[in-house]
Design a protein around this motif. Structure first.
Motif: not given
Length: 296
Positions: A236-244, A58-59, A186-201
């Protein structure tokens, strides 16, 4: 019933058509990951591997380059079960396989990825061996497997989660994912960096529909299969569940309790024909030693 579900999920860890392999040989050859590692404990649980693997996909499908690379260049739509088994076997080989065979398998995957290029539905070019995408794929797999085990089978301390991520670094480098996170920070930092690229589909919803229908578990356990998918989304993070747009896939409280019960049974019942047991035998250890002392 709980044991039957665990055993059925365990079949996903074994072999796939055309990819039979005996993890018990060659005798004495070590794996890429040490036998006393956190990873060996985590990957022995077929229920949490199923949950974590779905969460990882999913991610991945939320990132357009990975999404279209996977969806445009795989047989998932037409033969999902075989694809799942091949993916499961690749995960087992990376952790439990003899080093020489694991390195050869990964090299083959890297060569295959060199041919995977294209343009996303948004019009951006992608290639599977892009370092950013490789790092994201490795990170999502680590996140899914470790978090699923932690949430549903047996809690892991922060240090144990850190160790599991560090243990995966050697495998990640072989895949070319040199920037894959090797620690929780480093995992948390990568998720923060990638967050804007994650979109619904729509592809994410199509994937879940396929996973709901594929006969991964016996017919009598098929309602529980859908529950496992909700367990995946709930990692998944709650905000991402909602966004997707996946709000309807969240676990209910009673479902979470049932998923934990099944995952904990799977954590203590040895699957002596599965790769973790056979790999243990290859190294001169008892086949059931990974399950000894597991908490429930």
């Amino acid at each position: 019933m709980l044991r039957r579900i665990g055993a059925a999920a365990g079949e996903m860890m074994g072999s796939a058509p055309g990819m039979d392999f005996d993890f018990a040989v060659p005798r004495g050859e070590p794996a890429l990951v040490p036998a006393d590692s956190v990873s060996w404990r985590v990957f022995k649980n077929p229920v949490t591997l199923f949950i974590g693997g779905v969460a990882a996909v999913i991610l991945e499908l939320a990132e357009p380059g990975v999404r279209d690379g996977v969806w445009q260049h795989s047989s998932f739509r037409t033969d999902a079960l075989t694809r799942l088994r091949r993916t499961g076997l690749a995960a087992m080989m990376s952790v439990y396989g003899p080093r020489s065979r694991a390195e050869a398998m990964i090299a083959g995957v890297v060569r295959a990825h060199e041919r995977v290029t294209g343009v996303t539905s948004e019009g951006a070019p992608y290639r599977a061996n892009d370092s950013v995408l490789l790092d994201w794929v490795q990170a999502t797999a680590s996140f899914g497997f470790i978090r699923a085990y932690h949430a549903y089978a047996q809690p892991l301390s922060y240090r144990e989660r850190d160790s599991a991520l560090a243990e995966g670094a050697v495998v990640a480098r072989l895949y070319g994912a040199t920037g894959a996170p090797a620690s929780e920070a480093k995992m948390a930092a990568l998720f923060a960096k990638m967050d804007a690229r994650l979109v619904p589909s729509p592809i994410i919803h199509e994937f879940l529909a396929i996973m709901r229908a594929v006969p991964a578990l016996p017919r009598v356990a098929r309602p529980f299969q859908r529950m496992l998918l909700r367990a995946s989304v709930s990692l998944l993070p709650d905000a991402l569940i909602d966004r997707l747009g996946l709000e309807a896939w969240r676990l209910r409280r009673f479902e979470r309790q049932l998923v934990r019960a099944v995952a904990r049974v799977a954590n203590r019942v040895p699957l002596l024909d599965a790769p973790p047991a056979k790999a243990s035998e290859r190294l001169g250890l008892p086949g059931d030693w990974l399950w000894r002392g597991s908490q429930i």
